[in-house]
Design an enzyme around this catalytic site. Structure first.
Site, mmCIF file in Angstrom:
data_model
loop_
_atom_site.group_PDB
_atom_site.id
_atom_site.type_symbol
_atom_site.label_atom_id
_atom_site.label_comp_id
_atom_site.label_asym_id
_atom_site.label_seq_id
_atom_site.Cartn_x
_atom_site.Cartn_y
_atom_site.Cartn_z
ATOM 1 N N HIS A 180 77.935 51.085 71.751
ATOM 2 C CA HIS A 180 78.198 50.632 70.381
ATOM 3 C C HIS A 180 77.232 51.326 69.430
ATOM 4 O O HIS A 180 76.336 52.054 69.862
ATOM 5 C CB HIS A 180 78.035 49.106 70.267
ATOM 6 C CG HIS A 180 76.627 48.619 70.514
ATOM 7 N ND1 HIS A 180 76.187 48.229 71.755
ATOM 8 C CD2 HIS A 180 75.552 48.473 69.680
ATOM 9 C CE1 HIS A 180 74.913 47.862 71.672
ATOM 10 N NE2 HIS A 180 74.496 48.003 70.421
ATOM 11 N N HIS A 220 80.172 43.553 71.622
ATOM 12 C CA HIS A 220 80.403 44.254 70.361
ATOM 13 C C HIS A 220 80.715 45.720 70.625
ATOM 14 O O HIS A 220 80.269 46.307 71.621
ATOM 15 C CB HIS A 220 79.266 44.101 69.347
ATOM 16 C CG HIS A 220 77.899 44.566 69.784
ATOM 17 N ND1 HIS A 220 77.469 44.577 71.074
ATOM 18 C CD2 HIS A 220 76.852 45.031 69.060
ATOM 19 C CE1 HIS A 220 76.220 45.018 71.124
ATOM 20 N NE2 HIS A 220 75.823 45.313 69.916
ATOM 21 N N HIS A 224 71.210 52.467 65.012
ATOM 22 C CA HIS A 224 71.107 53.016 66.373
ATOM 23 C C HIS A 224 72.471 53.230 67.001
ATOM 24 O O HIS A 224 73.434 52.557 66.672
ATOM 25 C CB HIS A 224 70.264 52.112 67.280
ATOM 26 C CG HIS A 224 70.853 50.752 67.560
ATOM 27 N ND1 HIS A 224 70.560 49.637 66.820
ATOM 28 C CD2 HIS A 224 71.714 50.314 68.509
ATOM 29 C CE1 HIS A 224 71.194 48.591 67.298
ATOM 30 N NE2 HIS A 224 71.927 48.964 68.328
ATOM 31 N N HIS A 278 67.984 40.414 72.905
ATOM 32 C CA HIS A 278 68.495 39.960 71.618
ATOM 33 C C HIS A 278 69.026 38.529 71.770
ATOM 34 O O HIS A 278 69.669 38.212 72.774
ATOM 35 C CB HIS A 278 69.686 40.802 71.159
ATOM 36 C CG HIS A 278 69.395 42.232 70.858
ATOM 37 N ND1 HIS A 278 68.467 42.634 69.937
ATOM 38 C CD2 HIS A 278 69.959 43.369 71.323
ATOM 39 C CE1 HIS A 278 68.477 43.963 69.853
ATOM 40 N NE2 HIS A 278 69.363 44.430 70.691
ATOM 41 N N TYR A 335 64.760 49.433 71.932
ATOM 42 C CA TYR A 335 65.018 50.368 70.837
ATOM 43 C C TYR A 335 63.920 51.433 70.894
ATOM 44 O O TYR A 335 62.736 51.099 71.002
ATOM 45 C CB TYR A 335 64.883 49.682 69.478
ATOM 46 C CG TYR A 335 65.993 48.762 69.020
ATOM 47 C CD1 TYR A 335 67.291 48.845 69.485
ATOM 48 C CD2 TYR A 335 65.711 47.803 68.046
ATOM 49 C CE1 TYR A 335 68.288 47.994 69.001
ATOM 50 C CE2 TYR A 335 66.693 46.947 67.553
ATOM 51 C CZ TYR A 335 67.983 47.051 68.044
ATOM 52 O OH TYR A 335 68.952 46.222 67.558
ATOM 53 N N GLU A 387 69.358 52.945 71.567
ATOM 54 C CA GLU A 387 69.119 51.706 72.310
ATOM 55 C C GLU A 387 69.576 51.883 73.747
ATOM 56 O O GLU A 387 70.633 52.486 73.996
ATOM 57 C CB GLU A 387 69.899 50.556 71.661
ATOM 58 C CG GLU A 387 69.766 49.231 72.402
ATOM 59 C CD GLU A 387 70.548 48.098 71.733
ATOM 60 O OE1 GLU A 387 71.686 48.320 71.300
ATOM 61 O OE2 GLU A 387 70.003 46.975 71.671
HETATM 62 C C1 M3P Z 1 71.987 43.765 68.699
HETATM 63 C C2 M3P Z 1 72.163 45.081 69.247
HETATM 64 C C3 M3P Z 1 69.754 41.062 65.388
HETATM 65 C C4 M3P Z 1 70.001 42.256 66.128
HETATM 66 C C5 M3P Z 1 70.756 42.309 67.210
HETATM 67 C C6 M3P Z 1 71.082 43.538 67.765
HETATM 68 C C7 M3P Z 1 69.043 41.131 64.147
HETATM 69 O O1 M3P Z 1 72.738 42.827 69.163
HETATM 70 O O2 M3P Z 1 73.019 45.250 70.042
HETATM 71 O O3 M3P Z 1 71.421 45.977 68.906
HETATM 72 O O4 M3P Z 1 70.097 40.009 65.752
HETATM 73 FE FE FE Z 2 72.614 47.492 69.686
#
Ligand code: M3P
Ligand code: FE
Length: 310
Positions: free
Chosen positions: A154, A201, A216, A248, A257, A267
Site C-alpha cells: 500500500h 488497506h 510512504h 500501528h 518506517y 515501510e
Molecule cells: C498505517 C500504515 C496512524 C498511522 C497508521 C499507519 C496515524 O496503518 O499502514 O502505515 O494511525
Molecule cells: Fe503503511
C-alpha cells in the site's frame, strides 16, 4: 470470481536523487528483484513473490517523491468501464500507451483532488516468482536476499481535499473505508485507510496543505520475526529508521518506517486484520488518540509522521 474491479496496488514510480544509490538501497538492502531498465533510464523492480514484471520503479530526478501510483484492474473491459465512470464523474483521464512502461499495457491516468497521479491498468507481463507453476518450490534465493518483502502492499499519500479523495475512491473506484482518524472537532477526517479487497488497506491519505506528497510506500512481510530481521538489516546497513519496530493501532499492522537515501520513506509491514466489503462501519480514532493509532505501545504521535514527506 468474487474479486472484480480494482484488484490491488500494482506499481509505484518514485524519484530518487542518485539512481545507482537508489538501486543499491532497493535491490541490496530491501532485496527487491531488478527486472529491467528502459530507454528513459528508469529502473524496474518487483518483490520476489510478485508474478508481474514490475511493481516499483525508480526515476532519477532533482527532488524525491512519487511520480504516480497504479492499481491493477481485472481486465480491459473493467479498465474501459472505470475510465468512462471517472469521466462521467468529472475526472479528466489520459491514456498512456502500452509499452510506455516496460511489459505494461495501456494505462488510464488521472489526477485526484490531493494532487496525486493515480493510474489504472489491466495488463502487465507475468514473469512468475521463480517458484515454477507445476509442483512449485516454496523457497528461492530471492526470498532470503535482503529484507525480501513478498509484495508492494500500500501507500500513504499526503495532500489536501481528503474528503473529495474518499468520495472518488468509494463512489467511482469501488473502495471502502476501513479506518479513519477524525479532525479535532470530530466533523471530518484527517486521515483515511481504504481497501479494494480484503486487505486492511490498499491506499491511505492524510490531510496536508501541499499537494502530491508521499508519506510512504509499504512492502509486505509475512511474520513479525521478519519485521525484526528487517530492523537488523537496516541497522547493519545504517539505513535511517523513523519509527519502530512497533505496531500501528490503525490496521493493527506491525511496522518499521525508514528512509531511502533520497529521503523517501518506506515501510516494512506485516499483519493487520482482514476486513470484507460488508464491514459498513469504519473503525474510528478520535484525534486525541492519533498517537495510539500510529504507535500502539508508545501511544506517541511522532513529530516526523506529521511533518516529513517527500
Ligand atoms: C498505517 C500504515 C496512524 C498511522 C497508521 C499507519 C496515524 O496503518 O499502514 O502505515 O494511525
Ligand atoms: Fe503503511
Amino acid at each position: 470470481m468474487a474479486m472484480t474491479g480494482v484488484l490491488r496496488p500494482g506499481h509505484a514510480q518514485i524519484r530518487v536523487l542518485d539512481l545507482e544509490e537508489g538501486v543499491r538501497h532497493y535491490r541490496d538492502i530491501l532485496g527487491l528483484v531488478e527486472t529491467g531498465r528502459d530507454a528513459q533510464g528508469r529502473v524496474y523492480f518487483k518483490c520476489w513473490d510478485e508474478r508481474d514484471h514490475n511493481s516499483f520503479i525508480l526515476r532519477q530526478a532533482d527532488c524525491a517523491g512519487l511520480d504516480f501510483f497504479g492499481f491493477k484492474v481485472l481486465d480491459t473491459a473493467t479498465l474501459n468501464k472505470l475510465d468512462a465512470d471517472l469521466q462521467a464523474y468529472g475526472v479528466k483521464t489520459e491514456r498512456i500507451p502500452a509499452g510506455d512502461m516496460l511489459e505494461t499495457g495501456e494505462r488510464v491516468r488521472f489526477e485526484i483532488p490531493s494532487g496525486h497521479l493515480i493510474e489504472l491498468y489491466a495488463e502487465k507481463t507475468s514473469v512468475g516468482n521463480g517458484c515454477g507453476l507445476v509442483n512449485p518450490v516454496a523457497w528461492t534465493a530471492d526470498s532470503e536476499r535482503g529484507i525480501a518483502p513478498v509484495r508492494l502492499d500500500h501507500a500513504l499519500l499526503y495532500g489536501p481535499n481528503v474528503a473529495a479523495v474518499q468520495k472518488l475512491f468509494t463512489e467511482v473506484l469501488g473502495f471502502y473505508l476501513v479506518e479513519r482518524v477524525l479532525t479535532p472537532d470530530g466533523a471530518g477526517n484527517v486521515a483515511i485507510w481504504l481497501s479494494c479487497g480484503h486487505k486492511v488497506h490498499d491506499i491511505a491519505f492524510a490531510e496536508y496543505p501541499e499537494p502530491g506528497k508521499l508519506h510512504h510506500c509499504s512492502f509486505l512481510l509475512e511474520t513479525w520475526e521478519e519485521v525484526l530481521r528487517a530492523g537488523d538489516i537496516m541497522s547493519v546497513n545504517k539505513t535511517p529508521v523513523d519509527i519502530g519496530p512497533t505496531r500501528h493501532g490503525v490496521t493493527r499492522g506491525c511496522t518499521i518506517y525508514a528512509w531511502d537515501p533520497s529521503g523517501n520513506r518506506f515501510e516494512t509491514f506485516m499483519g493487520g486484520y482482514q476486513p470484507y466489503p460488508d464491514y459498513k462501519e469504519a473503525l474510528t480514532w478520535t484525534f486525541d488518540n492519533f498517537g495510539q493509532g500510529l504507535d500502539y505501545p508508545q501511544r506517541k504521535l511522532h513529530e516526523t509522521f506529521l511533518t516529513v514527506v517527500s
